[in-house]
Design an enzyme around this catalytic site. Structure first.
Site, mmCIF file in Angstrom:
data_model
loop_
_atom_site.group_PDB
_atom_site.id
_atom_site.type_symbol
_atom_site.label_atom_id
_atom_site.label_comp_id
_atom_site.label_asym_id
_atom_site.label_seq_id
_atom_site.Cartn_x
_atom_site.Cartn_y
_atom_site.Cartn_z
ATOM 1 N N ARG A 56 50.228 -85.755 23.241
ATOM 2 C CA ARG A 56 51.221 -85.348 22.244
ATOM 3 C C ARG A 56 51.346 -86.419 21.168
ATOM 4 O O ARG A 56 51.477 -86.129 19.983
ATOM 5 C CB ARG A 56 52.589 -85.113 22.902
ATOM 6 C CG ARG A 56 53.699 -84.910 21.872
ATOM 7 C CD ARG A 56 55.026 -84.476 22.480
ATOM 8 N NE ARG A 56 55.367 -85.137 23.716
ATOM 9 C CZ ARG A 56 55.829 -86.387 23.827
ATOM 10 N NH1 ARG A 56 55.965 -87.151 22.749
ATOM 11 N NH2 ARG A 56 56.143 -86.883 25.012
ATOM 12 N N TYR A 109 56.705 -67.690 0.308
ATOM 13 C CA TYR A 109 56.133 -67.014 1.468
ATOM 14 C C TYR A 109 57.271 -66.607 2.408
ATOM 15 O O TYR A 109 58.200 -67.382 2.658
ATOM 16 C CB TYR A 109 55.149 -67.946 2.170
ATOM 17 C CG TYR A 109 54.799 -67.552 3.584
ATOM 18 C CD1 TYR A 109 54.267 -66.291 3.866
ATOM 19 C CD2 TYR A 109 54.996 -68.432 4.634
ATOM 20 C CE1 TYR A 109 53.954 -65.923 5.156
ATOM 21 C CE2 TYR A 109 54.681 -68.081 5.931
ATOM 22 C CZ TYR A 109 54.165 -66.826 6.193
ATOM 23 O OH TYR A 109 53.868 -66.469 7.477
ATOM 24 N N ASP A 182 53.356 -76.756 -1.248
ATOM 25 C CA ASP A 182 52.535 -75.951 -0.336
ATOM 26 C C ASP A 182 51.242 -75.630 -1.084
ATOM 27 O O ASP A 182 51.245 -74.847 -2.041
ATOM 28 C CB ASP A 182 53.283 -74.683 0.051
ATOM 29 C CG ASP A 182 52.539 -73.848 1.093
ATOM 30 O OD1 ASP A 182 51.290 -73.947 1.163
ATOM 31 O OD2 ASP A 182 53.193 -73.094 1.823
ATOM 32 N N LYS A 207 44.505 -70.873 7.159
ATOM 33 C CA LYS A 207 43.966 -70.140 6.026
ATOM 34 C C LYS A 207 42.639 -70.765 5.558
ATOM 35 O O LYS A 207 41.695 -70.835 6.315
ATOM 36 C CB LYS A 207 45.007 -70.085 4.919
ATOM 37 C CG LYS A 207 46.416 -69.679 5.386
ATOM 38 C CD LYS A 207 46.471 -68.356 6.113
ATOM 39 C CE LYS A 207 47.886 -67.823 6.303
ATOM 40 N NZ LYS A 207 48.782 -68.629 7.131
#
Length: 387
Positions: A56, A109, A182, A207
């Site tokens: 982690r 978005y 973004d 994406k």
């Protein structure tokens, strides 16, 4: 000077292929291995090898991806997460506190809007939507003393609105806030917001960065090391990190980002040309069109105009839904940025969460993620779907 330091001056594709990892000293492996381990043997208490103690906190496969993300965005440090929204949530927790305020796009978005409106708002972070294309409107939305973040998408999703990153950085900084961009739609290949004054870049690496619709992920890249330390603390404390298999797939996809984006842009331009003369298309929305309101700014800050095309049909909402259902080469599905072309109805799919709000998108809108297939097949498919 090390190999990685030399890469800082290299071209984009060279950085995308080589940054973040050098061939393994023992085997010469040119691709980072998948370190499928949760923990690491220590040489005595606290004697960590390479700083790794628990995956982690750090994993070599993820480290390689984070290095190349920083390199392609021309930032100082990158962070890889389990999803784009995990990256966004971690950033908000790191940079804001209850009682703070953020300015967000008025056509953000849907998932980002939901995070601000249904999660962060309950936690105590207020927000005001404003048009990213209107510098004065973004400035007016700032609450003096409370606004900590000015959040920008450019191009926005799905209306492809363009924000002037350099100008908005000045607005944010004058107010004592940070500019977060973004950069998912443009990708690091077409636009590097940190070089224009942004403080943080956000990606859904699902994406274009991953590019093959086979992995979900997110990323943050920063240019300030003090800010990086804050994000690193929260990344470890909140734990929504990219696993080694996801990091491997994302890194593999990133190596071909440049060549893929060139084809995405080539195909998108031909799709725009086709749609612009079609009798059943009322409006084509694409920053590469000279009559797009943000064309000049996009031309200034982007290498090319991207692979996303939105358009409105003449027959209203049902016509738009029908077009989406009739397409065959264009796959009906959410997401974007993969090698395959996708078609969707934002109002009922990706942006259903903003229905009934100021961020609601037109019902007659169709969004295309133009892939890298043979473009004549894409044009023929759209012609059939519109008929």
């Amino acid at each position: 000077m090390s190999t990685q330091e030399h890469l800082n001056k290299a071209g984009f594709d060279t950085r995308a292929i080589h940054a973040g990892y050098e061939p393994d000293e023992k085997t010469g492996a040119v691709i980072p291995p998948i370190y499928a381990t949760s923990t690491y043997k220590q040489d005595g208490v606290g004697g960590m090898r390479g700083g790794y103690e628990y995956s982690r906190s750090g994993n070599p496969t993820r480290t390689a991806l984070e290095g190349v993300l920083a390199a392609v965005e021309q930032g100082e440090r990158g962070f890889a997460f389990a999803s784009g929204l995990a990256a966004e949530d971690t950033l908000l927790r790191a940079l804001t506190r209850p009682g703070d305020h953020a300015v967000i796009p008025d056509d953000a978005y849907g998932g980002t809007y939901r995070l601000f409106d249904k999660v962060a708002k309950v936690w105590g972070l207020d927000h005001t939507p404003a048009a990213v294309s209107d510098v004065d409107a973004m400035r007016a939305a700032i609450v003096p003393g409370r606004t900590k973040i000015v959040w920008v998408e450019t191009p926005t999703n799905p209306m492809l609105t363009i924000g002037d990153i350099e100008a908005l950085a000045g607005v944010a900084h004058n107010a004592g806030a940070l500019l977060v961009v973004d950069n998912t739609f443009a990708s690091p290949y077409l636009q590097q917001p940190l070089t224009l004054g942004a403080d943080v870049v956000v990606h859904s690496t699902t994406k274009y960065v991953g590019g093959h619709s086979d992995v979900v992920g997110g990323a943050l890249v920063v240019r300030d090391l003090e800010l990086a330390d804050q994000i690193a603390f929260h990344q470890n404390s909140m734990g929504a990190v990219a696993g080694p298999f996801d990091a491997f797939l994302t890194h593999r996809g990133l190596k071909t980002l440049g060549v893929r984006m060139d084809r995405h842009c080539d195909n998108a331009e031909k799709v725009v040309e086709f749609l612009s003369t079609h009798a059943k298309v009322a409006e084509v929305i694409y920053p590469g069109l000279p009559d797009h309101a943000g064309h000049a700014i996009a031309a200034k800050q982007m290498k090319r105009f991207g692979g996303i095309v939105s358009f409105r049909v003449t027959g209203g909402e049902q016509h738009a839904v029908d077009v989406c259902g009739k397409a065959e080469v264009f796959t009906l599905g959410e997401s974007l940025g993969g090698v395959e072309s996708l078609i969707e109805h934002p109002g009922r799919m990706t942006h259903a969460s903003v229905a009934g709000t100021d961020l609601e998108v037109p019902g007659d809108l169709v969004r295309l993620s133009v892939g890298i297939e043979t473009v004549d097949d894409l044009l023929a498919d759209l012609d059939r779907a519109l008929a």
